[in-house]
Design a protein around this motif. Structure first.
Motif, short mmCIF file in Angstrom:
data_model
loop_
_atom_site.label_atom_id
_atom_site.label_comp_id
_atom_site.label_asym_id
_atom_site.label_seq_id
_atom_site.Cartn_x
_atom_site.Cartn_y
_atom_site.Cartn_z
N TRP A 295 -0.42 -12.09 -12.22
CA TRP A 295 -0.27 -13.44 -11.64
C TRP A 295 -1.63 -14.07 -11.36
O TRP A 295 -1.92 -15.19 -11.73
CB TRP A 295 0.54 -13.32 -10.36
CG TRP A 295 0.86 -14.62 -9.71
CD1 TRP A 295 0.20 -15.19 -8.67
CD2 TRP A 295 1.92 -15.52 -10.06
NE1 TRP A 295 0.78 -16.37 -8.33
CE2 TRP A 295 1.84 -16.60 -9.17
CE3 TRP A 295 2.92 -15.51 -11.04
CZ2 TRP A 295 2.73 -17.67 -9.23
CZ3 TRP A 295 3.79 -16.58 -11.09
CH2 TRP A 295 3.69 -17.64 -10.19
N TYR A 296 -2.49 -13.32 -10.70
CA TYR A 296 -3.73 -13.96 -10.24
C TYR A 296 -4.72 -14.19 -11.37
O TYR A 296 -5.53 -15.11 -11.29
CB TYR A 296 -4.37 -13.17 -9.09
CG TYR A 296 -5.05 -11.88 -9.46
CD1 TYR A 296 -6.38 -11.87 -9.88
CD2 TYR A 296 -4.39 -10.67 -9.38
CE1 TYR A 296 -7.02 -10.69 -10.20
CE2 TYR A 296 -5.01 -9.49 -9.70
CZ TYR A 296 -6.34 -9.49 -10.11
OH TYR A 296 -6.95 -8.33 -10.43
N PHE A 322 -8.05 -5.90 -8.71
CA PHE A 322 -7.14 -5.64 -7.60
C PHE A 322 -5.73 -5.93 -8.06
O PHE A 322 -5.51 -6.63 -9.05
CB PHE A 322 -7.49 -6.48 -6.36
CG PHE A 322 -7.28 -7.96 -6.52
CD1 PHE A 322 -8.29 -8.76 -7.05
CD2 PHE A 322 -6.09 -8.56 -6.13
CE1 PHE A 322 -8.11 -10.13 -7.19
CE2 PHE A 322 -5.92 -9.94 -6.27
CZ PHE A 322 -6.92 -10.73 -6.80
N ASN A 323 -4.78 -5.38 -7.36
CA ASN A 323 -3.38 -5.66 -7.69
C ASN A 323 -2.54 -5.19 -6.52
O ASN A 323 -3.01 -4.52 -5.60
CB ASN A 323 -2.97 -4.93 -8.97
CG ASN A 323 -1.76 -5.59 -9.62
OD1 ASN A 323 -1.28 -6.62 -9.16
ND2 ASN A 323 -1.28 -4.98 -10.68
N SER A 324 -1.27 -5.56 -6.54
CA SER A 324 -0.37 -5.10 -5.49
C SER A 324 1.05 -5.12 -6.02
O SER A 324 1.34 -5.73 -7.04
CB SER A 324 -0.49 -6.00 -4.25
OG SER A 324 -0.22 -7.33 -4.60
N ALA A 325 1.92 -4.43 -5.31
CA ALA A 325 3.33 -4.38 -5.72
C ALA A 325 4.12 -3.89 -4.52
O ALA A 325 3.56 -3.53 -3.48
CB ALA A 325 3.52 -3.43 -6.89
N LYS A 326 5.44 -3.91 -4.67
CA LYS A 326 6.26 -3.33 -3.62
C LYS A 326 7.40 -2.55 -4.27
O LYS A 326 8.10 -3.08 -5.13
CB LYS A 326 6.81 -4.43 -2.71
CG LYS A 326 7.40 -3.88 -1.43
CD LYS A 326 7.78 -4.99 -0.46
CE LYS A 326 8.35 -4.39 0.82
NZ LYS A 326 8.88 -5.43 1.71
N GLU A 331 4.83 -0.81 0.24
CA GLU A 331 3.87 -1.74 -0.36
C GLU A 331 2.74 -0.95 -0.99
O GLU A 331 2.33 0.08 -0.48
CB GLU A 331 3.33 -2.69 0.70
CG GLU A 331 4.32 -3.73 1.13
CD GLU A 331 3.80 -4.55 2.32
OE1 GLU A 331 2.57 -4.60 2.50
OE2 GLU A 331 4.64 -5.12 3.04
N GLN A 333 -1.20 -1.44 -2.70
CA GLN A 333 -2.35 -2.28 -3.00
C GLN A 333 -3.41 -1.40 -3.65
O GLN A 333 -3.54 -0.23 -3.32
CB GLN A 333 -2.97 -2.87 -1.71
CG GLN A 333 -2.10 -3.92 -1.04
CD GLN A 333 -2.79 -4.54 0.18
OE1 GLN A 333 -3.62 -3.90 0.81
NE2 GLN A 333 -2.43 -5.78 0.48
N VAL A 334 -4.16 -2.02 -4.59
CA VAL A 334 -5.30 -1.32 -5.15
C VAL A 334 -6.46 -2.28 -5.21
O VAL A 334 -6.30 -3.46 -5.53
CB VAL A 334 -4.98 -0.73 -6.55
CG1 VAL A 334 -4.48 -1.80 -7.51
CG2 VAL A 334 -6.19 -0.02 -7.13
N TYR A 335 -7.64 -1.78 -4.83
CA TYR A 335 -8.87 -2.56 -4.98
C TYR A 335 -9.86 -1.69 -5.75
O TYR A 335 -10.08 -0.54 -5.37
CB TYR A 335 -9.45 -2.92 -3.62
CG TYR A 335 -8.52 -3.81 -2.81
CD1 TYR A 335 -8.32 -5.14 -3.16
CD2 TYR A 335 -7.82 -3.29 -1.72
CE1 TYR A 335 -7.45 -5.95 -2.44
CE2 TYR A 335 -6.95 -4.10 -1.00
CZ TYR A 335 -6.78 -5.43 -1.36
OH TYR A 335 -5.91 -6.21 -0.66
N ARG A 380 -1.90 -1.93 4.64
CA ARG A 380 -2.50 -3.13 4.06
C ARG A 380 -3.99 -3.15 4.36
O ARG A 380 -4.39 -2.94 5.50
CB ARG A 380 -1.87 -4.38 4.65
CG ARG A 380 -0.40 -4.52 4.35
CD ARG A 380 0.22 -5.70 5.11
NE ARG A 380 1.61 -5.92 4.68
CZ ARG A 380 2.38 -6.90 5.15
NH1 ARG A 380 1.91 -7.73 6.05
NH2 ARG A 380 3.61 -7.05 4.71
N GLN A 383 -8.79 -7.55 1.18
CA GLN A 383 -9.45 -7.61 -0.11
C GLN A 383 -10.94 -7.89 0.06
O GLN A 383 -11.78 -7.26 -0.58
CB GLN A 383 -8.81 -8.71 -0.96
CG GLN A 383 -9.45 -8.79 -2.33
CD GLN A 383 -8.84 -9.87 -3.19
OE1 GLN A 383 -7.94 -10.58 -2.78
NE2 GLN A 383 -9.34 -9.98 -4.40
#
Lengths: 443, 518
Positions: A295-296, A322-326, A331, A333-335, A380, A383
């Motif tokens: 998306w981003y 970075f990305n995220s999901a649920k 949840e 998150q990855v950075y 969480r 970022q």
């Protein structure tokens, strides 16, 4: 008087619409957005919530309908059949051809098929657009059992959707763990166990062999690689997406897996840009894949394409990944870079809560101690902070010492940075400093 | 607009057997509550008239007109009410310049009807109490508790498929009932005297006198917050923030709004809800209130100073440090009801730009109105002049009480929960919310911060914002959210599937809107 330049955008997804909005901000050009999928821009990321009754269609639209005429963004609902670059015009399925001065292709992607025997049956669907969701809605009415093939993000979304309607789901995953190409084994196990808690019948090391149809051409059962037959009335295919570029064949615009672009999103044809899911970078930015369907990234592409068209060219230089999901209730998150397997010369540390579905993994370069990335489950992080650590190559000891600064969990939630520090020291032998506890009424 | 085909079968996902029992008991209790309104028979006696009509002149005249009714059975409150109206009218012809006005008429009628009740409600009030309110509580809890079986985490499935939570027939029915209930409560309390009767045992036990319509309402209100508070605790049990703020509104309602004022009355002290702040508590500076405070010694003086200090110091200071939420979603009674009973309807608030425009005009107009009304009342109090710029201060406060206090806050504010969301009053009408909102917008450390570029524009935050804030608008740009109306319930942060939003009160002036990224 010279007529205003006409910019035409194919696709009203996040990439195309971001481009349109920023072209309007930076110019007075005439803007036309063409989409056959929907009248207005909507967030496909929320399609699952529409099916689950958590939202209605109008909630999915980030802008109210008056936004488009007010900002002089013309919307055309039609499918583009052909791009004629010589004549600088688009041939539509239903309407008159549309001429353009500059063109942005933001046609997105479409879900990939696996080439399995029988997969053309009715009630076999992927999940990408509004039409897919409508088909899924129709095909899952009153069914007894569903199978989803593909252990990625959309697979879990589809499983959760079906689960919300009380339809038992088997999720077939080819690898030995959930999303094992991306998640390290511990994370994959945690997520897998979480799915099982939600009664998803998760099958690892299981491939799809064949789709069996009934007399009406509907799915009746599927057969796995082990020869097991699972009776079902719906099959979801979620093995990934591919750029939606079939309509560009013969147009002269160079394509490979996607439309080939340079770092300014220029295609091989002058005046034609491409952005978003349908794009393939000729030279991928450092650490990035040639095709990024997130998306981003679509949003970033749209912004830059607009700048280029408005005469303020800027090259694509994305920050750290970075990305995220649920996954149901967990949840993610990855950075930065957190590969599924530890590369040579790198080191990592993993912490998991003894009972809750919460975990964290830090990755760094062994020799220099430079922080490379972090995986988070059920926690969480900010970022901004993580990105800063990565960009400035902060040492892992420093990162762990400052870990609490990254925490972005809601106020009063239990925070585990101190436990993580202790565990980190014990496991790696590296020294980090503690933190004095401060007392605030609100966290 | 795409056509989303909808399978209707899934809405019949089976309820847990305990839930089914709970639902039956809840409906049964509700039926008994409604049904008992037609249970009573009525019989007037001289002593009832003496007990009910406080003014001796009124009493003397009324007695002569009511005498023919004594000891004759009347079979409904409607009939009795009609007869009483006639008697009041006749009496007023004699009373001349000190007539039984609307207010006294309503009060007399309520007492006369309540005390002349004979039959089950008068004989067995406790039985009826347990069969209605008691069954309702039990049924409600039985319906709520099985949700513990679900794994912790946000579950908003099928909210828009439900006739209750998406303005279906249940929603309309519920809304209509609530509106009707408020109309009865505010304007026709004499038709709900049975409800006061069944609360009498509890009222006597708590404060040594009988129950009025306000005692009944206060009890129901408190029970609604407590029972639905339990639901909140279970629904949001993955989040300590929600558990704490729900516990807080439950405590403040039970102790500060319900018990302490009743105890004060029992001790012959002024009735005072210490957490109710002017201008929401719009009659705080009415002359009868001030006189009551001034005549109640040190405690009365403390109450008056406390009330002023909250407005002048409490609101600005607390709002500077913690934002509007310290009051609206942690302490306030209206907020307490909205956050518990109203939580199932939060998604129905209007998020359009137009609604926002209407909201700003309305809520600030009410604030201006409240200030003008109070100023007029105070001028009258200090100078004795009864008008301000040609408008009578008595009219002003009557119309404020009627229009804002009764119609807006009650009938519309709560009655429209199932139709326009749970914060209709707070958003469009509450003058205190407007005041705190101005402080929050311009001078507060509080804001909702956005986590970089993680937003996927899914819209869960906007959908579930009870105040109708389009949170996504800010989040997808990487902006912090600073809005006067935000009550800091924190649900946007909870429903976000990507961990993008967080309530924080560490902001400085410069970071008001954050860095705009997109």
């Amino acid at each position: 008087m010279r007529l205003m330049k006409h910019v035409v955008i194919i696709g009203n997804g996040i990439a195309g619409i971001t481009a349109a909005r920023h072209i309007r901000k930076g110019s007075d050009y005439r803007i036309t957005v063409i989409s056959g999928e929907s009248d207005h821009f909507y967030s496909r990321t929320a399609l699952m919530y529409l099916y689950m009754g958590q939202m209605e269609y109008h909630h999915l639209k980030p802008y109210e309908d008056w936004f488009w005429p007010k900002n002089r963004i013309e919307l055309v609902k039609d499918w583009v059949e052909k791009v004629e670059v010589e004549q600088q015009q688009l041939i539509l399925r239903n309407g008159e051809p549309i001429p353009y001065d500059e063109l942005i292709i933001a046609a997105g992607s479409r879900w990939r098929r696996g080439g399995w025997p029988g997969e053309g049956a009715k009630s076999v669907h992927g999940l990408y657009g509004l039409q897919d969701l409508e088909a899924i809605e129709a095909s899952t009415a009153g069914i007894e059992k569903a199978v989803v093939v593909g252990g990625g993000l959309i697979g879990v979304e589809l499983a959760e959707m079906l689960h919300s309607r009380g339809i038992p789901v088997s999720l077939l995953v080819r690898e030995k763990g959930y999303w094992a190409s991306v998640l390290p084994p511990e994370e994959a196990t945690l997520v897998g166990e979480h799915l099982k808690k939600h009664h998803i019948d998760l099958r690892f090391n299981t491939s799809l062999e064949e789709v069996q149809q009934d007399a009406a051409g509907r799915v009746q059962a599927i057969v796995t690689g082990d020869g097991e037959k699972i009776a079902c009335q719906f099959l979801g295919i979620t093995i990934g997406v591919e750029p939606n570029i079939a309509f560009l064949q013969g147009s002269g615009i160079e394509t490979d897996k996607g439309v080939l672009v340079d770092e300014y999103f220029r295609t091989s044809v002058r005046g034609v840009y491409a952005i978003g899911d349908c794009v393939q970078y000729r030279k991928p930015p450092p650490g990035r894949k040639p095709v990024e369907q997130v998306w981003y990234t679509g949003r970033e592409h749209g912004l830059l394409a607009a700048k280029n068209i408005c005469g303020k060219p800027a090259a694509y230089k994305p920050g750290p990944w970075f990305n995220s999901a649920k996954f149901f209730d967990v949840e993610y998150q990855v950075y930065g870079d957190v590969p599924a397997r530890l590369p040579e010369g790198w080191d990592w540390f993993y912490w998991q809560h003894p009972r809750k579905d919460q975990a964290l993994r830090l990755v760094w370069e062994q020799e220099s101690g430079k922080f490379r990335g972090v995986n988070l489950l059920g926690i969480r992080y900010r970022q901004e902070v993580c990105e800063q650590w990565i960009i400035s190559g902060t040492k892992i000891e420093e990162v762990v010492t400052q870990l609490h600064q990254a925490n972005f969990d809601p106020e009063f939630h239990n925070k585990y940075e101190e436990e993580i520090k202790t565990a980190f020291t014990e496991q790696t032998g590296r020294t980090v400093h503690g933190r004095k506890k401060r007392w605030w009424v609100f966290g | 607009m795409p056509t989303i085909i909808r399978d209707t079968r899934f809405t019949k996902l089976k309820k847990h057997p305990v839930q089914q029992v709970g639902l039956v008991l809840l409906l049964l209790g509700f039926a008994v509550l409604i049904g008992m309104l037609s249970l009573g028979n009525y019989k007037l006696t001289p002593s009832i008239v003496e007990q009910s009509v406080a003014d001796s002149a009124h009493q003397a005249v009324l007695k002569s007109y009511l005498e023919p009714l004594y000891d004759k059975p009347i079979d409904s409150d409607w009939a009795l009410s009609g007869v009483l109206d006639e008697a009041f009218e006749n009496a007023n012809e004699q009373l001349g310049d000190k007539p039984i006005d609307d207010y006294w008429g309503r009060t007399y009628k309520t007492y006369l009807i309540k005390y002349s009740t004979v039959g089950l409600p008068a004989e067995r009030p406790l039985l009826l109490f347990w069969l209605s309110i008691g069954l309702g509580i039990l049924g409600g809890l039985l319906y709520i508790f099985p949700k513990l079986q679900l794994l912790p985490g946000i579950k908003n499935n099928h909210i828009f498929h439900s006739a209750t939570t998406n303005r279906g027939w249940v929603g309309w029915l519920l809304g209509s009932f609530l509106i009707l209930f408020y109309i009865l409560l505010y304007f026709f309390p004499y038709y709900i005297t049975t409800w006061m009767l069944i609360c009498d045992p509890l009222a006597y036990w708590l404060k040594g006198s009988g129950a009025t319509e306000w005692f009944f309402y206060g009890l129901l209100y408190t029970l609604a917050i407590l029972v639905m508070g339990v639901r909140m605790m279970i629904k949001y049990r993955h989040s300590k923030y929600h558990k704490l703020r729900t516990g807080s509104v439950m405590f403040f309602q039970l102790a500060f709004a319900f018990l302490i004022p009743e105890f004060l009355v029992a001790l012959n002290k002024p009735y005072y809800d210490l957490k109710n702040i002017w201008p929401l508590n719009y009659d705080l500076f009415f002359e009868y209130k001030i006189e009551e405070f001034l005549s109640s010694g040190t405690l009365g003086m403390f109450m008056l100073i406390w009330g002023i200090a909250l407005v002048v110091l409490g609101v600005p200071l607390m709002t500077y440090f913690y934002g509007k939420r310290w009051y609206c979603s942690w302490v306030c009674g209206c907020g307490g009801l909205a956050e518990t009973l109203g939580d199932p309807y939060r998604q129905l608030s209007d998020k359009s730009l137009k609604a926002w425009k209407v909201e700003r005009w309305m809520v600030h107009s009410v604030l201006v109105l409240a200030v003008v009304m109070t100023a007029a009342v105070l001028i009258t109090f200090f100078t004795g002049k009864s008008s301000l710029l040609g408008i009578s201060s008595y009219d002003l406060r009557y119309w404020y009480g009627f229009g804002i206090g009764s119609i807006f806050a009650g009938v519309v504010g709560t009655g429209f929960y199932p139709l326009m969301g749970n914060r209709v009053w707070c958003r469009y009408g509450c003058p205190l919310a407007a005041y705190i909102g101005i402080v929050q917008r311009f001078k507060s450390r509080f804001r909702i911060t956005t986590n970089g570029g993680q937003c996927i524009s899914c819209g869960n935050c906007s959908t579930y914002c009870e105040m109708g804030i389009d949170v996504r608008f800010y989040a997808q740009r990487g902006q912090n959210v600073v809005r006067a109306s935000c009550v800091g319930c924190g649900v946007c942060a909870s429903v976000c599937p990507r961990g993008v939003l967080k309530l924080e009160d560490r902001g400085d002036g410069k970071a008001r809107f954050g860095e705009v990224k997109f």
